[in-house]
Structure formats: structure tokens, C-alpha cells
Design an enzyme around this catalytic site. Structure first.
Site, PDB file in Angstrom:
ATOM      1  N   THR A 121      43.615  37.613  36.715  1.00  0.00           N
ATOM      2  CA  THR A 121      43.120  38.975  36.507  1.00  0.00           C
ATOM      3  C   THR A 121      44.205  40.017  36.741  1.00  0.00           C
ATOM      4  OG1 THR A 121      41.430  40.584  37.243  1.00  0.00           O
ATOM      5  CG2 THR A 121      42.150  38.984  38.873  1.00  0.00           C
ATOM      6  N   ASN A 122      44.295  40.970  35.826  1.00  0.00           N
ATOM      7  CA  ASN A 122      45.202  42.112  35.986  1.00  0.00           C
ATOM      8  C   ASN A 122      44.504  43.150  36.849  1.00  0.00           C
ATOM      9  OD1 ASN A 122      47.057  40.942  34.259  1.00  0.00           O
ATOM     10  ND2 ASN A 122      46.651  42.330  32.540  1.00  0.00           N
ATOM     11  N   GLN A 123      45.102  43.496  37.961  1.00  0.00           N
ATOM     12  CA  GLN A 123      44.498  44.487  38.860  1.00  0.00           C
ATOM     13  C   GLN A 123      45.493  45.607  39.124  1.00  0.00           C
ATOM     14  OE1 GLN A 123      41.298  44.664  39.746  1.00  0.00           O
ATOM     15  NE2 GLN A 123      40.943  42.909  38.402  1.00  0.00           N
ATOM     16  N   SER A 124      45.734  46.373  38.059  1.00  0.00           N
ATOM     17  CA  SER A 124      46.691  47.477  38.229  1.00  0.00           C
ATOM     18  C   SER A 124      46.144  48.540  39.167  1.00  0.00           C
ATOM     19  CB  SER A 124      47.039  48.093  36.877  1.00  0.00           C
ATOM     20  OG  SER A 124      45.939  48.810  36.354  1.00  0.00           O
ATOM     21  N   ASP A 130      39.438  35.403  32.583  1.00  0.00           N
ATOM     22  CA  ASP A 130      39.553  36.803  32.928  1.00  0.00           C
ATOM     23  C   ASP A 130      38.370  37.134  33.852  1.00  0.00           C
ATOM     24  OD1 ASP A 130      40.234  39.605  32.655  1.00  0.00           O
ATOM     25  OD2 ASP A 130      38.471  39.734  31.342  1.00  0.00           O
ATOM     26  N   ARG A 131      38.514  38.147  34.691  1.00  0.00           N
ATOM     27  CA  ARG A 131      37.416  38.503  35.594  1.00  0.00           C
ATOM     28  C   ARG A 131      36.532  39.627  35.013  1.00  0.00           C
ATOM     29  NH1 ARG A 131      38.534  41.741  41.052  1.00  0.00           N
ATOM     30  NH2 ARG A 131      38.071  43.422  39.575  1.00  0.00           N
ATOM     31  N   ASP A 132      37.141  40.801  34.791  1.00  0.00           N
ATOM     32  CA  ASP A 132      36.354  41.983  34.414  1.00  0.00           C
ATOM     33  C   ASP A 132      35.972  41.942  32.945  1.00  0.00           C
ATOM     34  OD1 ASP A 132      36.913  42.674  37.014  1.00  0.00           O
ATOM     35  OD2 ASP A 132      38.466  44.124  36.491  1.00  0.00           O
ATOM     36  N   ARG A 159      51.959  39.560  34.694  1.00  0.00           N
ATOM     37  CA  ARG A 159      50.792  40.316  34.216  1.00  0.00           C
ATOM     38  C   ARG A 159      50.438  39.855  32.813  1.00  0.00           C
ATOM     39  NH1 ARG A 159      47.928  45.323  34.381  1.00  0.00           N
ATOM     40  NH2 ARG A 159      47.509  45.985  32.255  1.00  0.00           N
ATOM     41  N   LYS A 160      49.131  39.601  32.555  1.00  0.00           N
ATOM     42  CA  LYS A 160      48.738  39.268  31.188  1.00  0.00           C
ATOM     43  C   LYS A 160      49.120  40.419  30.269  1.00  0.00           C
ATOM     44  CE  LYS A 160      44.495  38.846  32.605  1.00  0.00           C
ATOM     45  NZ  LYS A 160      43.028  38.741  32.650  1.00  0.00           N
ATOM     46  N   ASP A 191      37.981  39.008  27.457  1.00  0.00           N
ATOM     47  CA  ASP A 191      37.394  40.018  26.567  1.00  0.00           C
ATOM     48  C   ASP A 191      38.460  40.925  25.957  1.00  0.00           C
ATOM     49  OD1 ASP A 191      37.989  41.329  28.985  1.00  0.00           O
ATOM     50  OD2 ASP A 191      36.445  42.852  28.628  1.00  0.00           O
TER      51      ASP A 191
HETATM   52 MG   LIG Z   1      38.638  41.873  30.942  1.00  0.00          MG
END
Ligand SMILES: [Mg+2]
Length: 196
Positions: A50-53, A8-10, A105-106, A131
Site C-alpha cells: 500500500t502507498n501511504q503518502s 492494494d489496501r484502499d 512506491r507503486k 483499483d
Molecule cells: Mg487503491
């Protein structure tokens, strides 16, 4: 074929910022570069999923996302520490992180499965680190060997055991150590001299 660490990124590599859409808000965790180097040295591909909505919501465009990733790589000190980035732009409807509304999408497994095809990844030898429960479930749904929840980002809020979480640890660097230990102990348990 090789194993991967899906990341995951964020909240995992960079500090969690809600709908991050400004380059100046990118803050790579100080331990991230070391962790990524350790994964690669251990033979894992490193793949961000990464989910980037924010893109689907119109808060960010793909050029802006690329600038954010350029800044992430600048702070990491290298572009080589990440083998590939996959991202989902879709906006969730239900708000339930356990529901797969869109395989890409995760918690859907789509990004991990695409990585497996494109990069020759052995999913059942790979790990997912993040996270959030949606990260853990993406790893499960893709058939990964294990999932690791980090307590950075939103991870500190998850205090209850959950069947989607195999391990919980402080951060990405301690996750690297934990995965190396898990791999070492499974190798030794396969050894006939130690299995008796
Ligand atoms: Mg995250």
C-alpha cells in the site's frame, strides 16, 4: 516457494478515503474477509502492498497507521487473513501513476520484490489486485503472472482497456473466483490429455 496475492489496501480491501488517517474512517468491504480466506485456502500468501503518502505528507505517523491496521483486522475478524503488510511513505512528485519515481512506491515493484525475498514468494505465479493503474503496473514491473483491476474504489473510473490490466472484475471476492478459475484452466491446459 509459494504464490501470493498482492493486494492494494484502499479501494480494494477497505473503502477508498483520500489520505485515510483516522481510525473511524476505516470501513472494510463486507466481502473482503471471505475473499482473503478463499485466497489462503487456495494456497496463496496474502500480502498487502500500500502507498501511504499520508505519512510522507505528515498527515499520519506510523503509530497511527498501525491503529488503522488494527481496526482493519478487527473488522476482518482475524489478523491471520493477511500474511504481511508492506507500505510506502514517499510522496509522489510527478502525479503520473505510471512513472516509477521510487522503486518502493507503486508502480515500482519494490514492495513485491521484498515480499518475494522475505516470504519465499514465486512472483511469476503471483497476482496483483487493486483499483488503480499504479497497482497493475506494480504487478507488471514485479513480473507477476496476472493483474486484476477491481471496480471498487477508484476502479470504476477506469473504463478503457489498458495493457497493464489483465482482468477487470467487480470486487475482491469476484477477483478471488476469477483467479481460481484462471489457475484451474491453466492446470487443465497443461494436462496432456486436454492439450491436444
Ligand atoms: Mg487503491
Amino acid at each position: 516457494m509459494r504464490p501470493a496475492i498482492f493486494l492494494d489496501r484502499d479501494g480494494t480491501i477497505i473503502e477508498q478515503v483520500h489520505h485515510l488517517n483516522r481510525v473511524e474512517d476505516v470501513a472494510v468491504y463486507p466481502f473482503a474477509a471471505d475473499a482473503l480466506r478463499e485466497f489462503q485456502a487456495a494456497g496463496f500468501a496474502t500480502v498487502i502492498v500500500t502507498n501511504q503518502s499520508a505519512i510522507g505528507r505528515g498527515l499520519l505517523d506510523e503509530a497511527g497507521l498501525e491503529q488503522i491496521h488494527d481496526e482493519m483486522f478487527r473488522q476482518l475478524g482475524s489478523r491471520q487473513c493477511i500474511d504481511r503488510i508492506y507500505y510506502s511513505t514517499s510522496v509522489p512528485v510527478s502525479g503520473d501513476p505510471r512513472v516509477v519515481e521510487d522503486a518502493w512506491r507503486k508502480p515500482g515493484p519494490g514492495m513485491l520484490e521484498r515480499a518475494a525475498e522475505e516470504l519465499g514468494i514465486e512472483l511469476n505465479e503471483s497476482w496483483m489486485i487493486g483499483d488503480a493503474i499504479s497497482d497493475m503496473l506494480a504487478g507488471r514491473n514485479a513480473g507477476c503472472r496476472g493483474t486484476v483491476l477491481v471496480r471498487t474504489g477508484y476502479g470504476h473510473r477506469i473504463t478503457q482497456a489498458d495493457p497493464a490490466i489483465d482482468y477487470t472484475t467487480d470486487n475482491l471476492l469476484t477477483a478471488a473466483h476469477l483467479i481460481k478459475l484462471a489457475c484451474a484452466s491453466s492446470q487443465s491446459s497443461k494436462s496432456p490429455s486436454l492439450s491436444e
